[in-house]
Enzyme design. Structure first.
Site, PDB file in Angstrom:
ATOM      1  N   PHE A 185       1.001  -1.138   0.033  1.00 26.41           N
ATOM      2  CA  PHE A 185      -0.180   0.096   0.044  1.00 26.41           C
ATOM      3  C   PHE A 185       0.945   1.367   0.044  1.00 26.41           C
ATOM      4  O   PHE A 185       1.258   1.871   1.202  1.00 26.41           O
ATOM      5  CB  PHE A 185      -0.808  -0.003   1.362  1.00 26.41           C
ATOM      6  N   ASP A 186       1.249   1.647  -1.194  1.00 26.01           N
ATOM      7  CA  ASP A 186       2.495   2.647  -1.279  1.00 26.01           C
ATOM      8  C   ASP A 186       2.003   3.921  -0.516  1.00 26.01           C
ATOM      9  O   ASP A 186       2.675   4.804  -0.314  1.00 26.01           O
ATOM     10  CB  ASP A 186       2.930   2.806  -2.660  1.00 26.01           C
ATOM     11  N   GLY A 193      -0.807   4.450   1.817  1.00 28.47           N
ATOM     12  CA  GLY A 193      -1.226   4.378   3.184  1.00 28.47           C
ATOM     13  C   GLY A 193      -0.146   3.543   4.023  1.00 28.47           C
ATOM     14  O   GLY A 193       0.118   3.944   5.429  1.00 28.47           O
ATOM     15  N   GLU A 194       0.961   2.948   3.716  1.00 32.52           N
ATOM     16  CA  GLU A 194       1.903   2.172   4.435  1.00 32.52           C
ATOM     17  C   GLU A 194       3.142   3.119   4.443  1.00 32.52           C
ATOM     18  O   GLU A 194       3.649   3.324   5.418  1.00 32.52           O
ATOM     19  CB  GLU A 194       2.432   0.992   3.582  1.00 32.52           C
ATOM     20  N   GLY A 254       4.074  11.411  -0.266  1.00 32.19           N
ATOM     21  CA  GLY A 254       4.800  12.679   0.045  1.00 32.19           C
ATOM     22  C   GLY A 254       6.197  12.332   0.574  1.00 32.19           C
ATOM     23  O   GLY A 254       7.289  12.716   0.396  1.00 32.19           O
ATOM     24  N   TYR A 260      10.813   0.847  -7.068  1.00 24.88           N
ATOM     25  CA  TYR A 260       9.921   1.346  -7.992  1.00 24.88           C
ATOM     26  C   TYR A 260       9.775   2.851  -8.247  1.00 24.88           C
ATOM     27  O   TYR A 260      10.110   3.505  -6.922  1.00 24.88           O
ATOM     28  CB  TYR A 260       8.648   0.845  -7.759  1.00 24.88           C
ATOM     29  N   TYR A 277       7.336   5.975  -9.378  1.00 24.13           N
ATOM     30  CA  TYR A 277       6.090   6.673  -9.863  1.00 24.13           C
ATOM     31  C   TYR A 277       6.073   7.850 -10.333  1.00 24.13           C
ATOM     32  O   TYR A 277       6.538   8.591  -9.532  1.00 24.13           O
ATOM     33  CB  TYR A 277       4.818   6.440  -9.042  1.00 24.13           C
ATOM     34  N   HIS A 331      -0.642  -2.900 -10.126  1.00 27.72           N
ATOM     35  CA  HIS A 331      -0.646  -1.484  -9.382  1.00 27.72           C
ATOM     36  C   HIS A 331      -1.977  -0.636  -9.532  1.00 27.72           C
ATOM     37  O   HIS A 331      -2.555  -0.186 -10.552  1.00 27.72           O
ATOM     38  CB  HIS A 331       0.242  -0.485 -10.092  1.00 27.72           C
ATOM     39  N   ASP A 357     -22.875  17.357  -2.508  1.00 26.99           N
ATOM     40  CA  ASP A 357     -21.177  17.421  -2.817  1.00 26.99           C
ATOM     41  C   ASP A 357     -20.777  16.052  -2.962  1.00 26.99           C
ATOM     42  O   ASP A 357     -20.576  15.514  -2.063  1.00 26.99           O
ATOM     43  CB  ASP A 357     -20.747  18.300  -1.582  1.00 26.99           C
TER      44      ASP A 357
HETATM   45 CU   LIG Z   1       4.852  -3.006 -12.108  1.00 27.28          CU
END
Ligand SMILES: [Cu+2]
Length: 636
Positions: free
Chosen positions: A302-303, A305-306, A310, A386, A388, A438, A586
């Protein structure tokens, strides 16, 4: 501080940590998992923007490493006090970069790991890297329940400058208590393997895992220089964090978890600033590796949440990451002691040429052609092996494009001769890269001409047999409003070219129809996971392409606030059980897209970017082509 949505400054981060330490007896055994601005509620923003800055608040999550108990503090920065202090029972705050480094240090000095590596012929510990991952609760052995548990891979590189992820020490996995920072167990399957010593280390295949020019076995090709020149400077202005470009206007935010956040996105139309979105960000990223073998079955990341986009943001470099006349913004995050850390050049703002925008050639009138230009706001994230790269692009015709490029080094592992598992692709000698996915969840708080919007599912359907359609050509569009959260869980459907329009039913455009922005889906793919399996249980959000909820200030994390060591998804599936109304209110859209990564040899040793995007396109928002007034460019 100039605007209530501006991120915390370094001084404010320090202030928050000091206040929490002082008021709640937070001592040396504690860690800060997160410190961020407590963003003002949408309703209170106008008053705050008018100059009332008295309510500036921050939120901090911290935990005591001696008992593992986690707490959330709300801190008044103006009052200098903790205004709320809440225990978070059974919750494990996000992983921290400090733990990652300390764990690596501890493991590489540990006699058990040193011994295990020695048996494999690996003796230079300076070439070894360990890389701790978080667990899902269902995979935690009974004896380790309740611990802040991590598991790790072991990697080694060929030389000091070599790719640290070039060689997986397959079958070797430390299990670690991150609070006491102790090695609990070293899983070692060396005896079980019948691999032969044919490489740099016993049992290791010889692979070409290098991407840096000095280490590659081939010369670099020749390319001519290509430069971008903007002799009169850029076409945008940045006033504090308020960005204006052509008709667009927005605010640039940033936090430890989502990374880049775009606030208050609006576009000027006939002199009037019209609202498009209140807030755009990435709220979660779920990366299940689809390989059940011993080396990979725990590998679900969980890139966001874990680990936090930032926290993982890296500095950008002119001419490499970004071409042209670049404006950079720094970002400030913090370490686990609550000390601020500045990431220089974290956010890039620049303009790009984008080919032709519109064109027609007429015999009498000649050619009219306009070049398209876009404003790009981007940031890059490195999550261990990795990367992003995230690009939000704003166009002259009112389009917004959100693009993600995935690159970096794939996780690989080795196998004994002739025994490749079926769950990945062969990429080098006895080396394969497991399949994985992903999933990215974009949180899109659109406010099309104001907050009260209705989401319509819009589909193309062949008209049923009608007397006025003898050739069976008729195609009609069916727009159906989504009125409840149950109706708001939507799946991509190629057969009807399904998309979703965010419509303001309270406003008319010049044609007498309703203004809308359309979410044009792409990069959507099914989870291909049984609903009962742990990876799906922790991330039910990936079971649909789109979720729609009514705006709630505290509903931010689709897999729950703390996916670290989670058992189930405490986010979207929990909120939506109430099946709240979503019509003419909303709304917040949660769009699930990403990369279904069936690995290729071409992705090794470093992966050329895999590119996915989705679009937000005006659909009756304007009365005609809003880019008619773009001037022709000068001829050369
Ligand atoms: Cu990949």
């Amino acid at each position: 501080m100039t605007h209530p949505l501006d991120p915390l400054t370094a001084a404010e981060i320090r202030q928050v940590a000091a206040i929490v330490r002082r008021e709640r007896d937070v001592g040396a055994s504690w860690r800060f998992a997160s410190i961020e601005l407590s963003e003002p509620d949408k309703g209170s923003l106008p008053a705050l923007e008018a100059g009332d800055l008295s309510g500036r608040q921050a939120m901090a999550v911290c935990w005591d490493r001696t008992d593992g108990r986690a707490w959330r503090a709300v801190v008044s920065l103006t009052g200098g006090v903790v205004t709320a202090w809440e225990q978070l029972p059974g919750q494990y705050p996000n992983m921290t970069l400090d733990e990652w480094h300390e764990c690596d240090q501890m493991l590489r000095a540990h006699p058990m790991l040193i011994g295990a590596l020695e048996r494999r012929g690996i003796t230079d510990l300076s070439l070894v890297l360990t890389d701790v991952w978080a667990y899902g609760a269902a995979l935690v052995p009974e004896r380790y329940r309740g611990l802040r548990l991590g598991w790790s891979d072991v990697w080694y590189r060929d030389c000091e400058q070599g790719n640290p992820y070039a060689h997986h020490v397959t079958g070797l996995h430390p299990v670690v208590d991150l609070n006491s920072m102790r090695l609990l167990e070293l899983e070692d399957s060396l005896e079980l393997e019948d691999s032969k010593a044919d490489g740099a280390a016993a049992g290791q295949p010889v692979v070409m895992g290098e991407y840096s020019p000095a280490l590659m076995p081939m010369p670099l090709r020749e390319v001519k220089p290509l430069t971008v020149s903007q002799p009169e400077g850029v076409g945008f202005t940045l006033d504090g964090r308020l960005l204006s470009w052509q008709n667009w206007q927005l605010r640039i935010g940033f936090n430890h978890r989502e990374g880049l956040v775009l606030h208050q996105v609006g576009i000027r139309d006939a002199g009037r600033l019209r609202s498009v979105a209140h807030r755009l960000s990435f709220a979660e990223m779920i990366v299940p590796y689809r390989d059940p073998t011993a080396d990979h079955y725990r590998r679900t990341a969980f890139d966001i949440g874990e680990w936090g986009l930032g926290f993982m943001t890296t500095s950008l470099e002119l001419g490499c990451d970004c071409l042209g006349d670049i404006t950079y913004l720094d970002a400030v995050v913090h370490d686990s002691r609550g000390e601020p850390r500045t990431i220089a050049n974290a956010i890039c703002v620049h303009e790009e040429d984008n080919g032709v925008l519109w064109k027609h050639v007429d015999q009498a009138a000649g050619a009219e052609v306009r070049r398209s230009r876009r404003l790009v706001i981007s940031f890059h994230v490195t999550v261990a092996n990795y990367e992003y790269l995230v690009y939000w692009r704003f166009y002259q015709d009112g389009n917004i494009e959100c693009e993600v490029r995935a690159t970096g080094i794939m996780v690989t592992s080795h196998f004994a001769d002739g025994r490749q598992p079926p769950y990945g692709t062969l990429v080098d000698q006895r080396t394969y890269a497991p399949f994985h996915q992903h999933f990215i969840v974009a949180r899109l708080d659109l406010d099309v001409d104001g907050p009260d919007n209705t989401v319509y599912v819009t589909e193309s359907v062949p008209a049923a047999e009608r007397p006025d359609d003898p050739y069976g050509l008729g195609l009609v569009v069916r727009d159906v409003p989504l009125r409840s959260e149950a109706e708001g869980t939507q799946d991509y459907d190629w057969a009807t070219q399904r998309a979703w329009k965010v419509v303001n039913d309270n406003v008319l455009n010049g044609l007498g129809t309703r203004p809308a922005y359309k979410l044009v889906p792409s990069g959507a793919f099914p989870p291909l996971l049984d609903r009962s399996c742990p990876a799906f249980q922790r991330a039910e959000v990936i079971g649909h392409t789109l979720w729609v909820t009514p705006y709630q200030q505290d509903e931010r994390w689709p897999c729950g606030e703390f996916p670290n060591l989670s058992e189930t998804d405490r986010g979207l599936p929990a909120w939506t059980t109430k099946n709240r109304e979503i019509a003419n209110t909303d709304v917040v859209l949660w769009y699930v897209f990403g990369i279904h990564h069936i690995t290729r040899p071409e992705d090794w040793p470093v992966m050329p970017v895999d590119v996915v995007s989705f679009w937000l396109k005006p659909s009756g928002f304007f009365d005609r082509n809003p880019a008619l007034d773009v001037p022709p460019s000068g001829r050369h």
